[in-house]
Design an enzyme around this catalytic site. Structure first.
Site, PDB file in Angstrom:
ATOM      1  N   GLN A  43      34.553  38.432  34.736  1.00 38.42           N
ATOM      2  CA  GLN A  43      35.197  39.700  35.105  1.00 38.42           C
ATOM      3  C   GLN A  43      35.419  40.575  33.881  1.00 38.42           C
ATOM      4  O   GLN A  43      35.039  41.750  33.869  1.00 38.42           O
ATOM      5  CB  GLN A  43      36.546  39.421  35.780  1.00 38.42           C
ATOM      6  CG  GLN A  43      36.459  38.828  37.168  1.00 38.42           C
ATOM      7  CD  GLN A  43      37.846  38.480  37.702  1.00 38.42           C
ATOM      8  OE1 GLN A  43      38.806  38.336  36.944  1.00 38.42           O
ATOM      9  NE2 GLN A  43      37.943  38.330  39.014  1.00 38.42           N
ATOM     10  N   THR A  74      40.669  36.512  47.518  1.00 39.03           N
ATOM     11  CA  THR A  74      40.942  37.334  46.338  1.00 39.03           C
ATOM     12  C   THR A  74      40.547  38.753  46.678  1.00 39.03           C
ATOM     13  O   THR A  74      39.565  38.975  47.393  1.00 39.03           O
ATOM     14  CB  THR A  74      40.135  36.851  45.126  1.00 39.03           C
ATOM     15  OG1 THR A  74      39.983  37.926  44.183  1.00 39.03           O
ATOM     16  CG2 THR A  74      38.742  36.395  45.516  1.00 39.03           C
ATOM     17  N   THR A  76      39.990  41.188  44.133  1.00 39.28           N
ATOM     18  CA  THR A  76      39.056  41.654  43.110  1.00 39.28           C
ATOM     19  C   THR A  76      37.623  41.223  43.371  1.00 39.28           C
ATOM     20  O   THR A  76      36.682  42.002  43.198  1.00 39.28           O
ATOM     21  CB  THR A  76      39.497  41.153  41.718  1.00 39.28           C
ATOM     22  OG1 THR A  76      40.767  41.737  41.397  1.00 39.28           O
ATOM     23  CG2 THR A  76      38.483  41.529  40.651  1.00 39.28           C
ATOM     24  N   CYS A 187      46.675  42.059  45.009  1.00 42.77           N
ATOM     25  CA  CYS A 187      46.200  40.895  44.276  1.00 42.77           C
ATOM     26  C   CYS A 187      46.906  39.718  44.906  1.00 42.77           C
ATOM     27  O   CYS A 187      48.122  39.780  45.161  1.00 42.77           O
ATOM     28  CB  CYS A 187      46.532  41.005  42.790  1.00 42.77           C
ATOM     29  SG  CYS A 187      46.122  39.501  41.872  1.00 42.77           S
TER      30      CYS A 187
END
Length: 222
Positions: A43, A74, A76, A187
């Site tokens: 990431q 998740t 992201t 998140c």
């Protein structure tokens, strides 16, 4: 994607099944847990292609093992969904879709968003929310850096510090002052730190929403 947020996912999915079916019922599920250190390194290096290949391989392994739908636990990593979906014949239950549906059902449309910098700043998530008619507000640059740092340096490592809770409360208050009718905990670790008592407006915890959505989908499909 850290195991810190896997625990509440697993707990809430099973609680939801028990609430719906009663007695000793629990969820039939397959869990693929990755090494989060490897994901985090990709990431922050910006190597989303490699991260996508990693999650695509994991997703296909779950499909081969008999999974009937995929839940990416998740926010992201929905960034790499375009690399995951082509290799699947099963649906992906998108976390932003589930969250947006819950917000719209509450009659709200202008929301603040907390999450990693990737989630707050890139279009893969904000754009998905916008497709549902939501207007999305994010914290300013310094606040985004703070929110991001706390996620990786503290929450993903099991640390919930009072000073960080106070800092998040201040960020939430600023989003409310800017016109947010609600705030998305975008998140899956943030719900470990703040809850309803920390905000003057409703908080939509994506971990809880996504877990409940997965359980409800599975029970409807059974």
């Amino acid at each position: 994607m850290s195991w810190e947020s896997t625990l509440p996912y697993y707990r809430r999915i099973n609680e939801r099944v028990r609430e719906r079916l009663g007695g000793l019922h629990s969820a039939e599920l397959l869990l693929y847990s990755v090494d989060f250190a490897a994901v985090e390194a990709l990431q922050h290096r910006g190597d989303w292609d490699a991260a996508g290949r990693m999650l695509a391989a994991a997703s296909q392994a779950l499909q081969r093992a008999g999974a009937q739908a995929l839940v990416i636990c998740t926010n992201t990593m929905h960034r790499v969904l375009p690399q995951i979906e082509p290799g699947l014949e099963i649906p992906v239950l998108h976390i932003a879709d589930a969250t947006a549906a819950r917000i719209r059902a509450a009659g709200l449309a202008r929301v603040g968003l907390l999450g990693t910098r990737f989630t707050m700043e890139q279009d893969f998530y904000r754009g998905r929310l916008a497709q549902h008619g939501l207007e999305v507000l994010v914290p300013d640059e310094a606040q985004r850096a703070l929110v991001h740092r706390v996620i990786y340096d503290e929450l993903c490592q099991g640390r919930c510090l009072p000073q960080s809770r106070d800092a998040y409360r201040a960020v939430i208050a600023d989003l409310v002052a800017a016109g947010a009718e609600a705030v998305i905990l975008g998140c899956t670790e943030i719900g470990l730190l703040v809850g309803a008592d920390d905000s003057a407006v409703p908080l939509f915890d994506t971990t809880v929403i996504h877990a409940e959505h997965a359980a409800d989908w599975a029970l409807a499909a059974a």
